[in-house]
Enzyme design. Structure first.
Site, PDB file in Angstrom:
ATOM      1  N   TYR A 146       0.823  -1.209   0.000  1.00  0.00           N
ATOM      2  CA  TYR A 146       0.000   0.000   0.000  1.00  0.00           C
ATOM      3  C   TYR A 146       0.861   1.265   0.000  1.00  0.00           C
ATOM      4  O   TYR A 146       0.390   2.339  -0.347  1.00  0.00           O
ATOM      5  CB  TYR A 146      -0.941   0.034   1.208  1.00  0.00           C
ATOM      6  N   LYS A 196       2.988 -15.381   1.652  1.00  0.00           N
ATOM      7  CA  LYS A 196       2.884 -16.066   0.358  1.00  0.00           C
ATOM      8  C   LYS A 196       4.326 -16.418  -0.022  1.00  0.00           C
ATOM      9  O   LYS A 196       4.848 -15.998  -1.065  1.00  0.00           O
ATOM     10  CB  LYS A 196       2.200 -15.108  -0.643  1.00  0.00           C
ATOM     11  N   ASP A 228      -3.742 -17.807   0.604  1.00  0.00           N
ATOM     12  CA  ASP A 228      -4.899 -18.409  -0.071  1.00  0.00           C
ATOM     13  C   ASP A 228      -5.482 -19.552   0.766  1.00  0.00           C
ATOM     14  O   ASP A 228      -6.701 -19.687   0.911  1.00  0.00           O
ATOM     15  CB  ASP A 228      -4.540 -18.873  -1.496  1.00  0.00           C
ATOM     16  N   ASP A 252      -5.694  -6.805   5.477  1.00  0.00           N
ATOM     17  CA  ASP A 252      -6.864  -6.018   5.098  1.00  0.00           C
ATOM     18  C   ASP A 252      -7.992  -6.963   4.675  1.00  0.00           C
ATOM     19  O   ASP A 252      -9.142  -6.868   5.129  1.00  0.00           O
ATOM     20  CB  ASP A 252      -6.450  -5.098   3.931  1.00  0.00           C
ATOM     21  N   ASP A 256     -11.415  -8.375   7.128  1.00  0.00           N
ATOM     22  CA  ASP A 256     -12.795  -8.167   6.685  1.00  0.00           C
ATOM     23  C   ASP A 256     -13.526  -9.501   6.533  1.00  0.00           C
ATOM     24  O   ASP A 256     -14.711  -9.617   6.857  1.00  0.00           O
ATOM     25  CB  ASP A 256     -12.831  -7.411   5.347  1.00  0.00           C
TER      26      ASP A 256
END
Ligand code: NAD
Length: 374
Positions: A146, A196, A228, A252, A256
């Site tokens: 980000y 990852k 994943d 993030d 959620d």
């Protein structure tokens, strides 16, 4: 020796913010009696309310109050009235993001709690969430893709292309890992780190660094999941997780996902932590996971639990009063178990009672009073 006075910047904001903040302050006052904690609340305008009164979403007087405080208790900001302003002057961009930046709030902690008596609100199958769950998502908040540079849309001989850069320094991974391990030490000493590492160099460094930090916390059992797989496992078996640690982008998305699985936005608190003040405490900003809910603002029906549980996180992470934090968490749970429900979590089950914001606050204060007299 005289007791320290905890200075708190109280920023209710817009929409339901002031309504739910009122209840959080009442709850804090009730634990202040029981646990002999002295608060000095400095209430200031922020967001749309501050634009209307003082011409800026984060006026200097508000920022100064935050600078002079041990923690920030934040409501929520925004609403249709301010949506047509230029992006940087809008309540969220103009207040929340500068606050995060100013105080280097690098760690976002979001407990995703599905109370046993609210499992019906979860969209996940009842047999999976039966008995409820409690997962703490620790997300790195100021680094990664980000913020990494370069970040731009370019033109070359093949046409337009976009570049985002994922960059983590070891020191950034170390400091967020310490937050996660310390949290795990206070809970069931189980940490799952998300990366990852099979594809990204960032993932390899993340995994190696978290492994190295784990040496300081031999009691915590650490495992690693690719993001994943984590996205699937959290839905398949949320009860098996306790603390999850993730880089900004993955955190993030997963936090959620966890909020959704827990079922009720009005119950979910969040904290963003900055500098370590020593002895395991942080400067932090504490706020509900939801927004200003303009659709129900002013009706007195918003659920104050997320704001109240945010105040509990503040006691735990910034002020060092875990017993008082436990008392609040237990009181919220007890009120829910007794069937007290605001509209967002109400179903016409037998033994439940639909109440407004203030009555929910009353029930929680009453539970704290009952605990005190036991
Ligand atoms: P929202 O979270 O405000 O509302 C989404 C839905 O959840 C609404 O139906 C709302 O009524 C409900 N809800 C949220 N909190 C609740 C509570 N405590 N009790 C009962 N119901 C609750 O999200 P939105 O509608 O997308 O955004 C509304 C405004 O809030 C926008 O201006 C947005 O920019 C702002 N916002 C602010 C923050 C923040 O201040 N941190 C975060 C998200 C959104």
């Amino acid at each position: 020796m005289s007791k320290p006075v905890h200075r708190i910047a109280v920023l209710p904001g817009d929409g339901i913010g002031p309504e739910v903040m009122n209840e959080a302050l009442r709850v804090l006052k009730s634990v202040s009696c029981k646990f002999e904690i002295d608060f000095d609340f400095n209430e200031q305008l922020v967001g749309g309310a501050a634009i209307d009164e003082l011409g800026s979403p984060l006026p200097e007087v508000t920022l100064n109050a935050c600078r002079e405080s041990d923690a920030i208790l934040f409501g929520s900001v925004g609403g249709p009235k301010w949506e047509s302003l230029p992006p940087d002057q809008q309540p969220e961009r103009g207040a929340l993001l500068p606050l995060r930046k100013h105080f280097s709030l690098f760690a976002n902690l979001r407990p995703s709690v599905c109370f046993p008596s609210l499992v019906h609100a979860s969209p996940v199958r009842a047999d999976i969430v039966k008995g409820g769950f409690n997962v703490l998502c620790v997300r790195e908040l100021t680094g990664g893709i980000y913020f990494g540079e370069p970040k731009e849309i370019r033109n070359d001989e093949k046409g337009r292309h976009a570049v985002d850069t994922m960059r983590y320094h070891e020191s950034e991974i170390e400091r967020i890992a310490h937050v996660a391990f310390r949290s795990a030490m206070e809970r069931s000493k189980k940490l799952t780190s998300i990366d990852k590492a099979n594809v990204l160099r960032n993932g390899i460094l993340w995994r190696e660094t978290v492994e190295a930090v784990s040496g300081d916390y031999p009691e915590v059992s650490l495992d690693h999941l690719y993001v994943d797989n984590a996205a699937m496992q959290l839905i398949r078996r949320p009860r098996d997780f306790d603390v999850i640690l993730a880089p900004n982008l993955f955190g993030d998305i997963l936090s959620d996902e966890m909020a959704m699985i827990a079922g009720s936005l009005g119950m979910l608190a969040s904290s963003s932590l900055g500098i370590d003040k020593g002895d395991g405490l942080y400067f932090g900003m504490y706020e509900p996971s939801g927004g200003s809910a303009p659709d129900i603002a002013g009706e007195g029906i918003a659920n104050p639990c997320a704001q109240i549980l945010s105040a509990s996180l503040m006691l735990r992470y910034s002020l060092g009063h875990s017993e008082a934090a436990d008392a609040i968490d237990n009181a919220v749970r007890a009120a829910i178990d007794e069937g007290i429900r605001t509209a967002d979590i109400y179903t016409s089950e037998q033994g439940t009672q639909r109440v407004g914001t203030k009555e929910m606050g009353d029930a929680i204060v009453e539970e704290i009073r009952k605990e005190s007299s036991n």
